[in-house]
Design an enzyme around this catalytic site. Structure first.
Site, PDB file in Angstrom:
ATOM      1  N   ASP A  60       0.817  -1.209   0.000  1.00 38.01           N
ATOM      2  CA  ASP A  60       0.000   0.000   0.000  1.00 38.01           C
ATOM      3  C   ASP A  60       0.851   1.259   0.000  1.00 38.01           C
ATOM      4  OD1 ASP A  60       0.633  -0.946   2.680  1.00 38.01           O
ATOM      5  OD2 ASP A  60      -0.540   0.739   3.427  1.00 38.01           O
ATOM      6  N   ASP A 100       8.485   4.446  -0.905  1.00 40.65           N
ATOM      7  CA  ASP A 100       7.754   3.873   0.230  1.00 40.65           C
ATOM      8  C   ASP A 100       6.464   3.239  -0.283  1.00 40.65           C
ATOM      9  OD1 ASP A 100       6.765   3.243   2.732  1.00 40.65           O
ATOM     10  OD2 ASP A 100       6.258   5.297   3.262  1.00 40.65           O
ATOM     11  N   GLU A 142      -0.021  -1.234   5.738  1.00 41.21           N
ATOM     12  CA  GLU A 142       0.963  -0.708   6.690  1.00 41.21           C
ATOM     13  C   GLU A 142       0.739   0.762   6.995  1.00 41.21           C
ATOM     14  OE1 GLU A 142       4.707   1.287   7.938  1.00 41.21           O
ATOM     15  OE2 GLU A 142       3.545   1.580   6.111  1.00 41.21           O
ATOM     16  N   GLU A 143       0.291   1.513   6.022  1.00 40.92           N
ATOM     17  CA  GLU A 143       0.166   2.958   6.184  1.00 40.92           C
ATOM     18  C   GLU A 143      -1.005   3.365   7.087  1.00 40.92           C
ATOM     19  OE1 GLU A 143       2.397   4.858   5.415  1.00 40.92           O
ATOM     20  OE2 GLU A 143       3.464   4.135   3.641  1.00 40.92           O
ATOM     21  N   ASP A 185      12.878  -5.178   7.365  1.00 38.37           N
ATOM     22  CA  ASP A 185      11.792  -4.354   6.853  1.00 38.37           C
ATOM     23  C   ASP A 185      12.368  -3.024   6.379  1.00 38.37           C
ATOM     24  OD1 ASP A 185       9.227  -3.599   6.157  1.00 38.37           O
ATOM     25  OD2 ASP A 185       8.490  -3.379   8.201  1.00 38.37           O
ATOM     26  N   HIS A 187       6.306  10.166   1.263  1.00 39.55           N
ATOM     27  CA  HIS A 187       4.955  10.634   1.622  1.00 39.55           C
ATOM     28  C   HIS A 187       4.690  12.036   1.080  1.00 39.55           C
ATOM     29  CE1 HIS A 187       3.831   7.777   5.196  1.00 39.55           C
ATOM     30  NE2 HIS A 187       4.388   7.128   4.177  1.00 39.55           N
TER      31      HIS A 187
END
Length: 490
Positions: free
Chosen positions: A122, A155, A189-190, A215, A462
């Protein structure tokens, strides 16, 4: 008598100076000795074109209260199956929690502790107001001017697709791992990490105890670590916990022409001001101290003198770190007032005022510690405190630097980025890795990305104009291939 005392003091000062200087000049490098990369070079242009294709799927996870759109995830999974046939045919694929993907590449000796590689599918949404600022539309998936552009190129589709590229290449070359290699790709995850939580619980029930879990997280930084002329490849030993606290004040209401000394908004404003003015005390321990000690031998004499003598000069370093928002976050639980609301009209006294304060909790502290700090700092019975749910959680344990997993990972980072200095660090953001805390003591956070200060790369994550260079993406694919070879090869 006085003369003797002065001589004694001077002697002690001289001894102290000799100790400080001696510790600085005798500092030896802590970098691992490695051999050159053994995996073959990657066709970065071809690999980059596939990452660009992955970007075109707007796999945006939905926060609580929002509508989840499954279609992009379904289409993305189909694309993965078609694009990576060796992964499709050679690995066991399980779909967990609806859309998370768990792959198992069976090794020759499944009794060995496996290698577990994490990434997430995601991406965060793009604000409508920023679209005009993107040089390339965020979901067009374009390779242009030596860069792959779009949401997810930093990301974290970059990690997921690079891992798949590496596995595809190794499988096609005839590589057979001696231990199981697990790939776990969460889908949310977000927003919550429910997919990662479900996969971690599934692996826990199966008794899986990985040798190494990797990770996303820290990266290869250029010009970001003060006093270091080389790039710094920082590997996260830990990450912060998360807690939001809601503060509520009730007022009597009424007409603004006859106000009390403090309205509900005024009472609440004083409370959040006290919280901002009295943060949780800083701590010069844990991964930050390990990072400074590791980097010290690679720096000039002045920095070496300070960082090799933190037992005496730690307070000076702390003061410098507190002076910057970004470095201040590395030494304490941070306090951020993120929401404030109260009142409905300019001439009406508010009957209720609310604020939300977000805390990113330093390893070694807990949500209970933060709540006690809030209660003691606010110290006002008129204010009701409520810890909020969602992704709240204590910091996971700090991972060890004494394991075989750490040795393999840091050696691979050094092999893959020989121009960089490898050091431990701490991720200030949350990752899916925290969900796997009970499975291993060797859980680390590192993304094989090069982040340059002069081009504002950290702000692209982001943010607007997210991108990765084609060259760097080739390095990322080769890094994962080398890591699998080092951890699971003969």
């Amino acid at each position: 008598m006085l003369k003797r005392a002065l001589l004694t003091v001077l002697g002690l000062i001289l001894v102290l100076v000799l100790v400080l200087v001696g510790r600085a000049v005798t500092a030896t490098s802590l970098q691992p000795e490695v051999v050159p990369l053994t995996v073959p070079p990657v066709d970065a242009d071809v690999a980059a074109s596939r990452l660009a294709q992955a970007v075109r799927f707007p796999t945006i996870a939905a926060a609580e209260g929002q509508t989840f759109e499954p279609a992009p995830f379904v289409a993305y999974h189909e694309w993965v199956d078609v694009t990576f046939p060796a992964v499709r045919d050679g690995l066991l694929k399980e779909v967990v929690a609806g859309h998370s993907l768990l792959y198992t590449w069976k090794g020759m000796d499944p009794s060995l502790p496996p290698l577990l590689l994490l990434a997430h599918q995601d991406v965060v949404p793009v604000e409508e107001s920023t679209l005009a600022d993107w040089e390339v539309p965020p979901f067009d998936g374009v390779v242009q001017d030596g860069w792959v552009w779009g949401r997810g190129t930093m990301d974290d589709k970059v990690s997921m697709v690079a891992i798949l590229e590496a596995v595809e290449g190794l499988w096609s070359s005839g590589f057979q791992p001696k231990r199981n290699v697990l790939l776990a790709f969460g889908h949310d995850e977000e927003v919550a990490g429910a997919g990662a939580k479900a996969m971690a619980e599934l692996l826990g029930k199966r008794g899986v105890k990985p040798q190494l879990v990797l990770d996303e997280g820290l990266a290869v930084t250029h010009g970001i670590v003060p006093g270091l002329t080389k790039p710094a490849a920082l590997v996260g030993l830990a990450e912060k916990g998360y807690l939001s606290v809601e503060l509520t004040v009730e007022g009597e209401g009424g007409h603004s022409s006859m106000p009390p000394p403090h309205t509900a908004v005024g009472v609440l404003a004083e409370a959040v001001t006290r919280l901002e003015a009295n943060p949780v005390p800083a701590r010069m321990d844990g991964p930050l101290r390990d990072m400074l000690v590791t980097l010290a031998p690679e720096m000039g004499f002045a920095n070496k003198l300070v960082f090799r003598n933190l037992w005496l000069l730690g307070g000076v370093v702390q003061g410098q770190l507190e002076a910057s928002y970004s470095t201040n976050a590395s030494i304490r639980t941070t306090t951020a007032v993120t929401m404030f609301q109260g009142g409905v009209k300019a001439n009406v006294l508010p009957q209720e005022a609310k604020a939300v304060v977000n805390f990113r909790i330093f390893p070694g502290e807990t949500r209970e510690d933060v709540l006690r700090h809030v209660e003691a700092t606010v110290a006002d019975d008129r204010i009701k405190l409520r810890p909020m749910g969602g992704i709240a959680g204590d910091p996971p344990p700090i991972s060890t630097m004494e394991s075989e997993g750490w040795r393999v990972l840091t050696s691979t980072v050094r092999q893959s980025f020989p121009d960089a200095v490898v050091a431990p660090g701490m991720s200030v953001g949350a990752t899916d890795a925290r969900r796997y805390a009970g499975l291993s003591d060797s859980i680390y956070r590192f993304s094989p990305l090069r982040l340059h200060k002069e081009t504002g790369d950290t702000g692209r994550i982001h943010g607007t104009n997210e991108r990765v260079s084609v060259e760097n993406y080739g390095e990322a694919v080769r890094f994962y291939g080398q890591l699998i070879t080092n951890a699971a090869g003969e």
